[in-house]
Design an enzyme around this catalytic site. Structure first.
Site, short mmCIF file in Angstrom:
data_model
loop_
_atom_site.label_atom_id
_atom_site.label_comp_id
_atom_site.label_asym_id
_atom_site.label_seq_id
_atom_site.Cartn_x
_atom_site.Cartn_y
_atom_site.Cartn_z
CB CYS A 243 39.86 4.51 12.85
SG CYS A 243 39.48 6.20 13.16
CB CYS B 211 33.16 24.55 15.04
SG CYS B 211 32.90 22.93 15.70
#
Length: 591
Positions: A301, A311
């Site tokens: 997007c 992480c």
């Protein structure tokens, strides 16, 4: 071992020595510390609470004057009288002429005597007044109703309108704003001017007040030599002698601003730099730099995402919810133990080796460096602004509370304590100068290394000197405020604070002049010599060593240090001067 301030004050009080001979000097050698103290004119009959007088004394200039409403009205009336007398016209006509020519008496005279007929046509002044027809009833040119002759009136052109239509016409024009000052006859084919006499005759009381308000304000707003003070709620105007030097003015409300751009006073930077700096602070450019430096777009997007912990597995916010790797931006479905797990990405490392991410990483690095540089200067600019506001608050408290308290405890009249107010005024002014040096430094070209090195040194010395003055005016003064009664050391404190004020003022004045001249005297060799001589004197950068430091050598030896190139290093500011110079080219200290 003696403290730094004690060493400085000992030098300043030696026989034949002066504060102006000390390490930051901009005056002549005969200006002694005793003269600095006596300049305060300790007089018991002097007003103690006139803060405006103190501000004017501190920043007195002869190239501007402060005008209140009465002053503006008087000047306006004087101009109208001059034109009315010279041109032999009515005061109403003189006011219309001056308004048209922006209140310039000379311009009116020049145009009038060059071609009176042309001026009359342009401005709408008829040479002969046209009377109303000699009839019992007349028709209004707006509503077309017939009215008795005493209910009809006209301007100099003679076009008849009823009183009701006149009042509506004038009231609407005044409600629309200052454009009512250029009002003409309601007849579309007529350009006859409507003057103050018609307004006083036909307008309502509220409209008369508005019209007179616009009329007085036009004297300032249309005059190229006068401007309103930009401080909120201030009604003073400033009359300035254009081309007379510095644009810095101080209004009667104590607000200081630049007459040229109406921003707050900003020496040593010019108006163009101030405009760019303010625009940069308010623009979206730095927001985009931050986004570019600290986020990455979602591969699906394209919305920017910031990662601040965790992480490499990223999930975009709804409704997108796309899961991807933060390093290579590939779908997370293609990742796992074989690609390095949750905290590494072998694909990214391989692609980086092939140069796939070079352009994007370079763009992010450039944005990050640009943002860090801007943040460095902006934070210090804003910090000095906050410090200045705090100093202004402390100054106000000193004037309203502490000065009276100190007068009672030290058994001295407040008129003899004004050296403290002078010190605080100097602190406020120095904070303003320091603030704008950071805008100056931001726009100083990166490739001019010598100028940048010398600028940073001067800026550091300025900060160090100001901190000494601030500490003396704040912390050391507090001891006398907390004392139970008069102390013998107070006169020594007076001498020390007055001396520090004078020394700091001289240095900052020289700093401003040097920066306004673009550090024109600096060359690459001189910058290197200054840095080297600073270390040899034990001063170093003031940020690291605190000014002169305890290891400063004696005056007789350091002021004659001559390097291999023939330059001699000033003891006080360490500037590398040419051999022939008899005084320091930066701080004016004599050899």
């Amino acid at each position: 071992m003696a403290s730094e301030d004690e060493l400085m004050m000992q030098d300043a009080t030696d026989d034949g020595e002066s504060f102006d001979d000390d390490f930051y000097s901009g005056g002549d050698a005969h200006d002694s510390d005793e003269d600095d103290v006596m300049d305060y004119d300790f007089n018991d009959n002097e007003s103690d609470d006139d803060s405006d007088t103190l501000l004017a004394h501190n920043r007195s200039q002869s190239n501007f004057s402060i005008l209140n409403e009465a002053d503006i009205h008087k000047r306006q009336e004087d101009s109208i009288t001059k034109i009315s007398t010279v041109l032999s016209i009515s005061r109403v006509a003189a006011g219309i002429l001056l308004r048209h020519y922006n209140w310039s008496v000379s311009k009116v005279n020049d145009e009038w005597f060059a071609d009176e007929g042309k001026v009359r046509r342009i401005v709408g002044l008829l040479e002969n007044h046209v009377p109303l027809p000699d009839e019992e009833e007349l028709t209004c040119g707006i509503c077309f109703d017939d009215y008795p002759r005493n209910e009809i009136t006209a301007a100099a052109c003679g076009h008849p309108f009823c009183l009701t239509c006149w009042q509506g016409y004038i009231g609407t024009a005044i409600s629309d704003g200052p454009g009512c000052l250029m009002l003409r006859c309601p007849d579309p084919s007529c350009s006859a001017a409507i003057g103050l006499d018609m307004i006083n005759k036909l307008a309502s009381d509220d409209d008369k007040k508005k019209y007179k308000h616009y009329f007085i304000r036009s004297f300032v707003e249309d005059n190229r030599k006068t401007k309103w003070c930009p401080a909120p709620g201030c009604d003073y105007a400033v009359d300035f002698i254009v081309g007379s030097g510095s644009y810095d003015v101080t209004c009667g409300c104590s607000y200081s601003f630049c007459w040229n751009c109406t921003e707050e006073t900003h020496r040593p930077v010019d108006c163009g730099t101030v405009s760019k700096w303010i625009l940069k602070n308010s623009a979206e450019s730095e927001n985009m730099n931050w986004i570019l430096a600290n986020s990455k777009p979602c591969p699906k997007c394209k919305r920017p995402i910031e990662k601040n912990q965790g992480c490499m597995h990223i999930t975009c916010t709804p409704p997108c919810k796309f899961e991807f790797c933060w390093l290579c931006l590939g779908p997370w479905t293609d990742h796992g133990e074989r690609t390095g797990g949750f905290y590494a990405c072998n694909r990214y490392e391989a692609a980086k080796q092939e140069g796939v991410f070079d352009e994007s990483e370079k763009r992010r690095e450039m944005a990050k460096n640009s943002l860090e540089r801007y943040t460095h200067y902006y934070e210090r600019w804003a910090t000095n602004q906050s410090s200045r506001q705090k100093a202004l608050a402390d100054l106000q408290q000193m004037q309203t509370v502490h000065l009276e308290k100190l007068s009672d405890k030290q058994c001295q009249p407040e008129s003899q304590l004004k050296f403290i107010i002078e010190a605080w005024l100097q602190i406020v002014e120095c904070r303003r100068v320091l603030k704008w040096t950071y805008a100056y430094g931001y726009y100083l070209p990166e490739h001019e290394h010598a100028k940048r090195q010398f600028f940073e040194y001067l800026q550091g010395e300025a900060e160090s000197g100001l901190e000494r003055l601030h500490q003396c005016a704040e912390k050391e003064l507090q001891g006398y405020l907390d004392a139970e009664g008069p102390t013998k050391e107070f006169n020594e404190f007076r001498t020390k604070l007055a001396g520090l004020t004078s020394v700091t003022r001289n240095y900052f004045e020289n700093l401003v002049q040097a920066l306004e001249n673009g550090l024109a005297d600096v060359d690459a060799h001189g910058a290197y010599s200054r840095a080297a001589s600073s270390k040899s004197l034990g001063g170093g950068s003031s940020k690291a060593k605190g000014g002169r430091g305890k290891g400063t050598t004696s005056r007789s030896s350091s002021s004659r240090n001559i390097d291999d190139s023939g330059h001699w290093s000033c003891e006080y500011c360490t500037y590398a001067n040419v051999r022939s110079a008899t005084a320091c080219q930066m701080c004016q200290q004599r050899r």
